[in-house]
Design a protein around this motif. Structure first.
Motif, mmCIF file in Angstrom:
data_model
loop_
_atom_site.group_PDB
_atom_site.id
_atom_site.type_symbol
_atom_site.label_atom_id
_atom_site.label_comp_id
_atom_site.label_asym_id
_atom_site.label_seq_id
_atom_site.Cartn_x
_atom_site.Cartn_y
_atom_site.Cartn_z
ATOM 1 N N GLU A 53 37.338 33.904 40.136
ATOM 2 C CA GLU A 53 37.460 35.082 39.270
ATOM 3 C C GLU A 53 37.695 36.341 40.092
ATOM 4 O OE1 GLU A 53 33.804 34.806 37.078
ATOM 5 O OE2 GLU A 53 34.768 33.705 35.434
ATOM 6 N N ASN A 54 37.013 36.474 41.222
ATOM 7 C CA ASN A 54 37.190 37.632 42.086
ATOM 8 C C ASN A 54 38.616 37.678 42.639
ATOM 9 O OD1 ASN A 54 36.139 39.984 43.449
ATOM 10 N ND2 ASN A 54 36.268 38.768 45.328
ATOM 11 N N ALA A 55 39.144 36.535 43.035
ATOM 12 C CA ALA A 55 40.517 36.481 43.549
ATOM 13 C C ALA A 55 41.517 36.896 42.475
ATOM 14 C CB ALA A 55 40.837 35.078 44.062
ATOM 15 N N ILE A 56 41.276 36.479 41.241
ATOM 16 C CA ILE A 56 42.167 36.857 40.136
ATOM 17 C C ILE A 56 42.097 38.362 39.910
ATOM 18 C CG2 ILE A 56 42.522 36.656 37.640
ATOM 19 C CD1 ILE A 56 41.594 33.680 37.980
ATOM 20 N N LYS A 57 40.902 38.926 39.945
ATOM 21 C CA LYS A 57 40.748 40.371 39.754
ATOM 22 C C LYS A 57 41.431 41.144 40.882
ATOM 23 C CE LYS A 57 36.395 40.022 37.278
ATOM 24 N NZ LYS A 57 34.944 40.136 37.368
ATOM 25 N N LEU A 58 41.292 40.668 42.115
ATOM 26 C CA LEU A 58 41.946 41.337 43.245
ATOM 27 C C LEU A 58 43.456 41.287 43.117
ATOM 28 C CD1 LEU A 58 39.739 40.084 46.210
ATOM 29 C CD2 LEU A 58 39.852 42.420 45.309
ATOM 30 N N LYS A 59 43.985 40.177 42.630
ATOM 31 C CA LYS A 59 45.430 40.020 42.452
ATOM 32 C C LYS A 59 45.937 40.943 41.353
ATOM 33 C CE LYS A 59 49.364 37.936 43.124
ATOM 34 N NZ LYS A 59 50.149 38.182 44.310
ATOM 35 N N ALA A 60 45.137 41.107 40.290
ATOM 36 C CA ALA A 60 45.547 41.931 39.154
ATOM 37 C C ALA A 60 45.572 43.418 39.532
ATOM 38 C CB ALA A 60 44.625 41.687 37.970
ATOM 39 N N GLY A 61 44.736 43.799 40.482
ATOM 40 C CA GLY A 61 44.687 45.195 40.895
ATOM 41 C C GLY A 61 43.881 46.052 39.938
ATOM 42 N N PRO A 62 43.795 47.352 40.225
ATOM 43 C CA PRO A 62 43.026 48.255 39.365
ATOM 44 C C PRO A 62 43.664 48.424 38.007
ATOM 45 C CG PRO A 62 44.145 49.468 41.102
ATOM 46 C CD PRO A 62 44.403 48.015 41.337
ATOM 47 N N ARG A 63 42.817 48.662 37.019
ATOM 48 C CA ARG A 63 43.315 48.854 35.647
ATOM 49 C C ARG A 63 43.191 50.285 35.234
ATOM 50 N NH1 ARG A 63 42.480 43.636 32.151
ATOM 51 N NH2 ARG A 63 42.918 42.161 33.745
#
Length: 63
Positions: A53-63
């Motif tokens: 989940e952390n890797a996915i959030k890092l890939k998505a970048g800031p919102r």
């Protein structure tokens, strides 16, 4: 990319070398590779899920 490494597959030096080569190739293309073994999947599923989940959030970048 998520990869699960098993003793049965990696007991051979050639197979291990091929996996390392593939990982380096993917990383040079900009991929993030997360590697897990059966022990962590079986005994630490919450920690593994948190890392994914952390890797996915890092890939998505800031919102």
């Amino acid at each position: 990319m998520i990869e699960v490494d098993g003793w049965r597959w990696h007991k051979d030096a050639k197979r291990n070398s091929e996996d390392l080569r593939r990982q380096n190739f993917l990383m040079n293309l900009g991929w993030r590779v997360l590697r897990y073994d059966w022990h962590r999947l079986r005994h630490e599923p919450e920690a593994v899920l948190a890392e994914v989940e952390n890797a996915i959030k890092l890939k998505a970048g800031p919102r």
